[in-house]
Design an enzyme around this catalytic site. Structure first.
Site, PDB file in Angstrom:
ATOM      1  N   TYR A  61       0.951  -1.253  -0.144  1.00 23.49           N
ATOM      2  CA  TYR A  61       0.002   0.019  -0.034  1.00 23.49           C
ATOM      3  C   TYR A  61       0.782   1.203   0.100  1.00 23.49           C
ATOM      4  O   TYR A  61       0.505   2.150  -0.912  1.00 23.49           O
ATOM      5  CB  TYR A  61      -0.955  -0.203   1.134  1.00 23.49           C
ATOM      6  N   TRP A  84      -4.652   8.159   9.516  1.00 23.34           N
ATOM      7  CA  TRP A  84      -5.390   7.673  10.308  1.00 23.34           C
ATOM      8  C   TRP A  84      -6.862   8.353  10.120  1.00 23.34           C
ATOM      9  O   TRP A  84      -7.301   8.996  11.141  1.00 23.34           O
ATOM     10  CB  TRP A  84      -4.881   7.939  11.883  1.00 23.34           C
TER      11      TRP A  84
END
Length: 297
Positions: free
Chosen positions: A127, A152
Site C-alpha cells: 500500500y 488515520w
C-alpha cells in the site's frame, strides 16, 4: 463562475465530506464514482478529465485495503499510482491543477519522526509503495499538482477506527489494542475543508509556486492506537467505557507490516498555507457528536 472541481470518489470518507462541504464554498463539484470512472482503468479516468476540462481535479478515492494490497498489488498499483499519473497528465493537458491524497505509510517509522515532507521515504508494505509511486507519477506528469499525505482518517462515515471501536465495544467482547504504534488522527471533515480552501489558490497559481509539491495534513497531537481507543470510549460512552488492554504489534500478525511511528511534521501547513490544524481530540468530539445524533435509539 464558481470553481469547477472534478472529484474522483464519492462514497469514501473524504469524498463524502467534500460533497457535504462544497455548498459553503464557491465551487461546483462534479463527482465520479466507480461506475462513471473506475480507477482501475487509467485511460477511462484520463478521458473524463479531457472531456470535462475542470479547473482542479481532486483524487479522493484510493485502494486502501492495506493487508489485501499485499496479494492484490497490481490492482493497488493501478488505482494508487497508474491512474493518478494518467489523471495528472490529462489535467496538465487541459490546464487543471491536481490534488492527490497520499499517506504517512510512505515512511518506515524506524526513526526521525515526526517526518518532514522531504524526509527519506521507505514504505514497508505494498500500500505504501503504491501510494509513493502515485506521488511520483503525479509530480512527473503535472507540475501544478499537490500530494497531501495524511494519516488515520476518521469520520462518521464509512469504515474507520472510531466506528470499529464503538461496534466492538457494543458487542461486549474483551478489547485489546496495539499500544506501540503511534500517529496523528485526521478528521476527514478537516481534510476536506483544507482541500476546498486551497483549491482556488492552486487553480490560480503557476507552476513553481510553493503551493504545489507535497504537504502533510493531520490533526495536531500524537497518540497510540490504544490511547486513541480509550479517548473514543471516554467521549462516546463516558462511565460505560470498557477497559482497553494493551497489545504489541509483534503479537498481532498481519499480512502487511506497519510502521511503528510514521507521524508527520505539520510545519509546512502553517508556513505555506497558513493553516494550523486543531487537536485530534477536538475533531473526535465532532465525530462522536454526529454519530450520537444519527444513531438509532
Amino acid at each position: 463562475m464558481p470553481l469547477q472541481i472534478l472529484q474522483f470518489g464519492t462514497t469514501g470518507q473524504l469524498g463524502v465530506e467534500l460533497l457535504r462541504q462544497a455548498p459553503a464554498h464557491d465551487v461546483a463539484i462534479t463527482a465520479l464514482g466507480r461506475a462513471e470512472a473506475d480507477l482501475a482503468d487509467p485511460a477511462a479516468c484520463a478521458a473524463k478529465v479531457r472531456a470535462l476540462k475542470p479547473h482542479v481535479v481532486v483524487i479522493a478515492a484510493a485502494y486502501t485495503a492495506v493487508d489485501l494490497a499485499e496479494s492484490e498489488t497490481d490492482l493497488a498499483r493501478a488505482v494508487n499510482a497508474t491512474s493518478p499519473g494518467a489523471i495528472a497528465a490529462a489535467a496538465a493537458e487541459v490546464g487543471a491543477a491536481l490534488i492527490n491524497v497520499s499517506t504517512d505509510y510512505v515512511f518506515d517509522g524506524a526513526g526521525g519522526a515526526p517526518y518532514a515532507e522531504d524526509a527519506p521515504t521507505n514504505p514497508l508494505n505494498a500500500y505504501g509503495r503504491t501510494k509513493l509511486e502515485g506521488e511520483q507519477a503525479v509530480a512527473a506528469a503535472n507540475p501544478r499538482s499537490l500530494s497531501i499525505r495524511t494519516s488515520w482518517v476518521v469520520s462518521p462515515h464509512g469504515k474507520n477506527f472510531v466506528k470499529t471501536m464503538l461496534r466492538v465495544a457494543a458487542a461486549g467482547n474483551p478489547l485489546k489494542v496495539v499500544d506501540d504504534q503511534s500517529g496523528r488522527p485526521t478528521s476527514a471533515a478537516d481534510l476536506a475543508g483544507f482541500i476546498l480552501q486551497v483549491a482556488p489558490r492552486l487553480a490560480a497559481a503557476k507552476a513553481g509556486d510553493p503551493l504545489f509539491g507535497v504537504t502533510h495534513f493531520a490533526n495536531s497531537g500524537e497518540v497510540t492506537w490504544r490511547d486513541f481507543a480509550i479517548e473514543i470510549f471516554a467521549q462516546a460512552l463516558g462511565d460505560e467505557a470498557p477497559d482497553v488492554g494493551a497489545q504489541r504489534t509483534a503479537d498481532y500478525v498481519t499480512p502487511a507490516t506497519r510502521p511503528l511511528r510514521a507521524s508527520m511534521d505539520l510545519s509546512r501547513l502553517r508556513e505555506v498555507y497558513g493553516v494550523a490544524p486543531r487537536p485530534w481530540q477536538e475533531a473526535l468530539g465532532d465525530i462522536v457528536a454526529e454519530l450520537k445524533a444519527t444513531s438509532t435509539p
